[in-house]
Every structure is written in structure tokens, then in C-alpha cells.
Motif scaffolding. Structure first.
Motif, PDB file in Angstrom:
ATOM      1  N   ARG A 256     -28.091  26.159  11.787  1.00  0.00           N
ATOM      2  CA  ARG A 256     -27.315  25.980  10.555  1.00  0.00           C
ATOM      3  C   ARG A 256     -25.975  25.301  10.847  1.00  0.00           C
ATOM      4  O   ARG A 256     -25.537  24.417  10.122  1.00  0.00           O
ATOM      5  CB  ARG A 256     -27.103  27.329   9.868  1.00  0.00           C
ATOM      6  CG  ARG A 256     -28.297  27.770   9.018  1.00  0.00           C
ATOM      7  CD  ARG A 256     -27.913  28.923   8.108  1.00  0.00           C
ATOM      8  NE  ARG A 256     -27.789  30.167   8.853  1.00  0.00           N
ATOM      9  CZ  ARG A 256     -28.783  31.035   9.012  1.00  0.00           C
ATOM     10  NH1 ARG A 256     -29.969  30.780   8.489  1.00  0.00           N
ATOM     11  NH2 ARG A 256     -28.588  32.153   9.691  1.00  0.00           N
TER      12      ARG A 256
ATOM     13  N   SER B  36     -23.153  35.007  23.639  1.00  0.00           N
ATOM     14  CA  SER B  36     -24.388  35.778  23.447  1.00  0.00           C
ATOM     15  C   SER B  36     -25.083  36.118  24.762  1.00  0.00           C
ATOM     16  O   SER B  36     -25.936  37.005  24.807  1.00  0.00           O
ATOM     17  CB  SER B  36     -25.355  34.996  22.557  1.00  0.00           C
ATOM     18  OG  SER B  36     -25.802  33.824  23.230  1.00  0.00           O
TER      19      SER B  36
ATOM     20  N   GLU C  64     -33.663  35.107  17.889  1.00  0.00           N
ATOM     21  CA  GLU C  64     -34.087  34.336  16.712  1.00  0.00           C
ATOM     22  C   GLU C  64     -32.924  34.103  15.753  1.00  0.00           C
ATOM     23  O   GLU C  64     -32.708  32.983  15.284  1.00  0.00           O
ATOM     24  CB  GLU C  64     -35.219  35.082  16.007  1.00  0.00           C
ATOM     25  CG  GLU C  64     -35.806  34.320  14.831  1.00  0.00           C
ATOM     26  CD  GLU C  64     -36.991  35.039  14.219  1.00  0.00           C
ATOM     27  OE1 GLU C  64     -37.621  34.456  13.310  1.00  0.00           O
ATOM     28  OE2 GLU C  64     -37.288  36.184  14.629  1.00  0.00           O
ATOM     29  N   GLN C  65     -32.153  35.147  15.474  1.00  0.00           N
ATOM     30  CA  GLN C  65     -31.029  35.020  14.554  1.00  0.00           C
ATOM     31  C   GLN C  65     -29.952  34.088  15.125  1.00  0.00           C
ATOM     32  O   GLN C  65     -29.378  33.266  14.405  1.00  0.00           O
ATOM     33  CB  GLN C  65     -30.422  36.393  14.266  1.00  0.00           C
ATOM     34  CG  GLN C  65     -29.349  36.383  13.177  1.00  0.00           C
ATOM     35  CD  GLN C  65     -29.862  35.831  11.862  1.00  0.00           C
ATOM     36  OE1 GLN C  65     -30.857  36.317  11.324  1.00  0.00           O
ATOM     37  NE2 GLN C  65     -29.193  34.803  11.330  1.00  0.00           N
ATOM     38  N   THR C  66     -29.707  34.202  16.423  1.00  0.00           N
ATOM     39  CA  THR C  66     -28.705  33.339  17.062  1.00  0.00           C
ATOM     40  C   THR C  66     -29.121  31.877  16.991  1.00  0.00           C
ATOM     41  O   THR C  66     -28.302  30.994  16.692  1.00  0.00           O
ATOM     42  CB  THR C  66     -28.488  33.751  18.532  1.00  0.00           C
ATOM     43  OG1 THR C  66     -28.112  35.131  18.593  1.00  0.00           O
ATOM     44  CG2 THR C  66     -27.401  32.918  19.189  1.00  0.00           C
TER      45      THR C  66
ATOM     46  N   HIS D 167     -42.750  38.590  19.228  1.00  0.00           N
ATOM     47  CA  HIS D 167     -42.394  39.961  18.853  1.00  0.00           C
ATOM     48  C   HIS D 167     -43.588  40.885  19.088  1.00  0.00           C
ATOM     49  O   HIS D 167     -43.458  41.964  19.679  1.00  0.00           O
ATOM     50  CB  HIS D 167     -41.984  40.028  17.373  1.00  0.00           C
ATOM     51  CG  HIS D 167     -40.569  39.634  17.116  1.00  0.00           C
ATOM     52  ND1 HIS D 167     -39.535  40.536  17.130  1.00  0.00           N
ATOM     53  CD2 HIS D 167     -40.011  38.432  16.832  1.00  0.00           C
ATOM     54  CE1 HIS D 167     -38.405  39.906  16.857  1.00  0.00           C
ATOM     55  NE2 HIS D 167     -38.663  38.623  16.681  1.00  0.00           N
TER      56      HIS D 167
ATOM     57  N   ALA E 257     -35.310  39.542  18.139  1.00  0.00           N
ATOM     58  CA  ALA E 257     -34.684  39.364  16.824  1.00  0.00           C
ATOM     59  C   ALA E 257     -33.283  38.778  16.970  1.00  0.00           C
ATOM     60  O   ALA E 257     -32.875  37.903  16.189  1.00  0.00           O
ATOM     61  CB  ALA E 257     -34.628  40.697  16.084  1.00  0.00           C
ATOM     62  N   PHE E 258     -32.561  39.238  17.982  1.00  0.00           N
ATOM     63  CA  PHE E 258     -31.213  38.713  18.221  1.00  0.00           C
ATOM     64  C   PHE E 258     -31.265  37.239  18.610  1.00  0.00           C
ATOM     65  O   PHE E 258     -30.474  36.422  18.119  1.00  0.00           O
ATOM     66  CB  PHE E 258     -30.527  39.518  19.320  1.00  0.00           C
ATOM     67  CG  PHE E 258     -29.161  38.998  19.683  1.00  0.00           C
ATOM     68  CD1 PHE E 258     -28.066  39.224  18.854  1.00  0.00           C
ATOM     69  CD2 PHE E 258     -28.964  38.273  20.858  1.00  0.00           C
ATOM     70  CE1 PHE E 258     -26.804  38.730  19.176  1.00  0.00           C
ATOM     71  CE2 PHE E 258     -27.705  37.783  21.193  1.00  0.00           C
ATOM     72  CZ  PHE E 258     -26.624  38.012  20.345  1.00  0.00           C
TER      73      PHE E 258
ATOM     74  N   GLU F 171     -41.643  34.249  16.678  1.00  0.00           N
ATOM     75  CA  GLU F 171     -42.082  35.374  15.855  1.00  0.00           C
ATOM     76  C   GLU F 171     -43.305  36.050  16.470  1.00  0.00           C
ATOM     77  O   GLU F 171     -43.407  37.285  16.497  1.00  0.00           O
ATOM     78  CB  GLU F 171     -42.419  34.890  14.440  1.00  0.00           C
ATOM     79  CG  GLU F 171     -41.211  34.521  13.600  1.00  0.00           C
ATOM     80  CD  GLU F 171     -41.598  34.004  12.228  1.00  0.00           C
ATOM     81  OE1 GLU F 171     -42.809  33.949  11.940  1.00  0.00           O
ATOM     82  OE2 GLU F 171     -40.699  33.664  11.458  1.00  0.00           O
TER      83      GLU F 171
ATOM     84  N   LEU G 174     -31.138  30.518  14.769  1.00  0.00           N
ATOM     85  CA  LEU G 174     -31.042  30.090  13.372  1.00  0.00           C
ATOM     86  C   LEU G 174     -29.598  29.757  13.009  1.00  0.00           C
ATOM     87  O   LEU G 174     -29.324  28.768  12.315  1.00  0.00           O
ATOM     88  CB  LEU G 174     -31.585  31.176  12.447  1.00  0.00           C
ATOM     89  CG  LEU G 174     -33.109  31.351  12.438  1.00  0.00           C
ATOM     90  CD1 LEU G 174     -33.497  32.620  11.684  1.00  0.00           C
ATOM     91  CD2 LEU G 174     -33.806  30.135  11.829  1.00  0.00           C
ATOM     92  N   ASP G 175     -28.653  30.586  13.481  1.00  0.00           N
ATOM     93  CA  ASP G 175     -27.238  30.332  13.231  1.00  0.00           C
ATOM     94  C   ASP G 175     -26.804  29.016  13.869  1.00  0.00           C
ATOM     95  O   ASP G 175     -26.045  28.238  13.264  1.00  0.00           O
ATOM     96  CB  ASP G 175     -26.375  31.477  13.772  1.00  0.00           C
ATOM     97  CG  ASP G 175     -26.543  32.760  12.967  1.00  0.00           C
ATOM     98  OD1 ASP G 175     -27.058  32.685  11.837  1.00  0.00           O
ATOM     99  OD2 ASP G 175     -26.188  33.840  13.488  1.00  0.00           O
TER     100      ASP G 175
END
Length: 248
Positions: free
Chosen positions: A234, A191, A226-228, A103, A223-224, A100, A230-231
């Protein structure tokens, strides 16, 4: 009453000018300085005065002189023993905190690099980008090192000494964060092409001198990632729960 203020030595005047030029990013870390003769002509002074100024610069640890090879800007003294590394190792969630923070850090570097980079700095950024591409065929450590170098070249081109100082102090932690991310992203091979395209967008925006586009490209890229990540986390958690149910 006699004037007791001593006139400033010529070598100190030259030293101050050299320090200002280094702070402005005229020569980046590891780059060779002009010869004593060239600097003497540039400042319109004698070579002994330049030599004395460079000796003082060396004593401050800002440059290093190589026997028969000239004078070079000192490489970053970032230690692998960064105070952040133990924290990152103890708490994996801190990796996302650092991501974060990147960024702000990398977005600002890209913005000001696009605004202020000189041609030689653009060339250095492009070279770092090419090395980054070549490193994709190597191990994760080499890839992380090449990526960290690319971001460092952006920070140098930003001509903001506070920003550059933060980059240098965090370089070991940033490189560690990048390497960890690369290892995790291996689980999402699809990715990789998108991530490579995003990095190229950062480079193009900087080359085109578009600071807003450079910052947006940098933020979209992180951001991409980070989201990847996190996915992936999960998915991994769901898989672990499923395995526990099977074991029971």
C-alpha cells in the motif's frame, strides 16, 4: 491340490519393514541408515538378506549408497521447475495466495511436530533453527534455503506422509515465496526482530510438546508477515501515485 502361493522372500519382508520405517520418519532425508550388520541384528536376519533389501530400496530411489560411506536416505527430489513457479512469476498476487496456504501447511506441521517429534527430530529442528540464524548474515537466497529447511524439519517431525509429500512437492515454490518476502521485508527493518522472535516461539512450543501453542505461533507469525507485506504494498502504491503527480 498343491498350494500355489509362493512364500514371501525374506529380503522382501525386510524391504517392507524398511519402507515402513522411512514412511514413519525413523530416518530423515539425507540421514545415514544403520549399517547392514546393525540392521541384521535389529531384524534378526542374515546380512545378505539385509543387503538385498537395501539394493531393492536403492532401485526404488528411496536411498543412495555411497562408496565406503554407507547408505543414506535420498534427499528430496523437488525440482526447481515446480509448476507453481511460472504462475507465481506471472501473477504477483499469487504470492499472497501461497502465503495464505502456508497458514494451513506450516500450522499443521508445527502442531503435529509438537505432538509427535522424537528427541532426534527436535535436535534436527533446533539445528535448522541455528542455521537459519546464521544465514541472516548471508544473501536472501541462503536465508530462504535455511528457512525452507527449518519448515521441512518440522514437516518430517510431524510423521504425516501426506503433509510431508506436499511440503516436498512445493519446496521450490515455498523457498521462492520466502525469498521474495525477505526482499520486500527489507523495507521494514523494524519488523525483523519481531519476526525472529515469532520463529523462536514456534521452536519453543514444539520443544515443549504444546501443539496448540505451536500452531498458534505459526499462524501469528505468518499473519504478521502477510499484514506487513500488504502495508508495504500500500505504501509503495501511494508513493507511485505521488511520483506520477509530480511528473505531470
Amino acid at each position: 491340490m498343491a498350494n500355489l502361493i509362493k512364500p514371501q522372500k525374506l529380503s522382501d519382508v525386510i524391504l517392507q519393514k524398511l519402507e515402513e520405517m522411512l514412511a514413519a520418519g525413523t530416518w530423515r532425508a539425507g540421514q545415514k541408515l544403520p549399517s547392514e550388520r546393525e540392521l541384521a541384528v535389529r531384524f534378526d536376519v542374515s546380512r545378505p538378506s539385509v543387503r538385498e533389501a537395501i539394493q531393492k530400496l536403492e532401485a526404488k530411489g528411496m536411498v543412495v549408497r555411497r562408496q565406503g560411506g554407507g547408505t543414506y536416505v535420498q534427499e528430496s527430489q523437488t525440482s526447481p521447475d515446480s509448476p507453481l513457479l511460472p504462475l507465481l512469476n506471472m501473477d504477483p498476487e499469487t504470492q499472497f495466495d501461497l502465503l495464505e496456504f502456508r497458514h494451513t501447511l506450516e500450522g499443521m506441521a508445527a502442531y503435529y511436530a509438537a505432538l509427535r517429534a522424537e528427541k532426534s527430530e527436535i535436535d534436527a529442528i533446533e539445528h535448522a533453527f541455528d542455521q537459519m540464524q546464521l544465514a541472516r548474515e548471508k544473501d536472501y537466497c541462503a536465508q530462504a534455503r535455511a528457512l525452507a529447511d527449518f519448515y521441512m524439519r518440522l514437516a518430517e517431525a510431524a510423521h504425516n506422509q501426506v503433509l510431508l509429500g506436499v511440503f516436498k512437492s512445493l519446496k521450490a515454490a515455498l523457498q521462492d515465496n520466502i525469498e521474495r518476502n525477505l526482499r520486500m521485508l527489507e523495507a521494514e527493518p523494524a519488523s525483523q526482530a519481531r519476526i525472529g522472535s515469532q520463529r523462536k516461539q514456534i521452536l519453543l512450543a514444539v520443544k515443549q510438546g504444546d501443539p496448540e501453542a505451536a500452531r498458534e505461533a505459526s499462524n501469528a507469525h505468518l499473519a504478521f508477515i502477510e499484514q506487513t507485506l500488504l502495508d508495504i504494498n500500500r505504501q509503495d502504491s501511494r508513493m507511485q501515485r505521488a511520483l506520477r503527480r509530480i511528473e505531470v
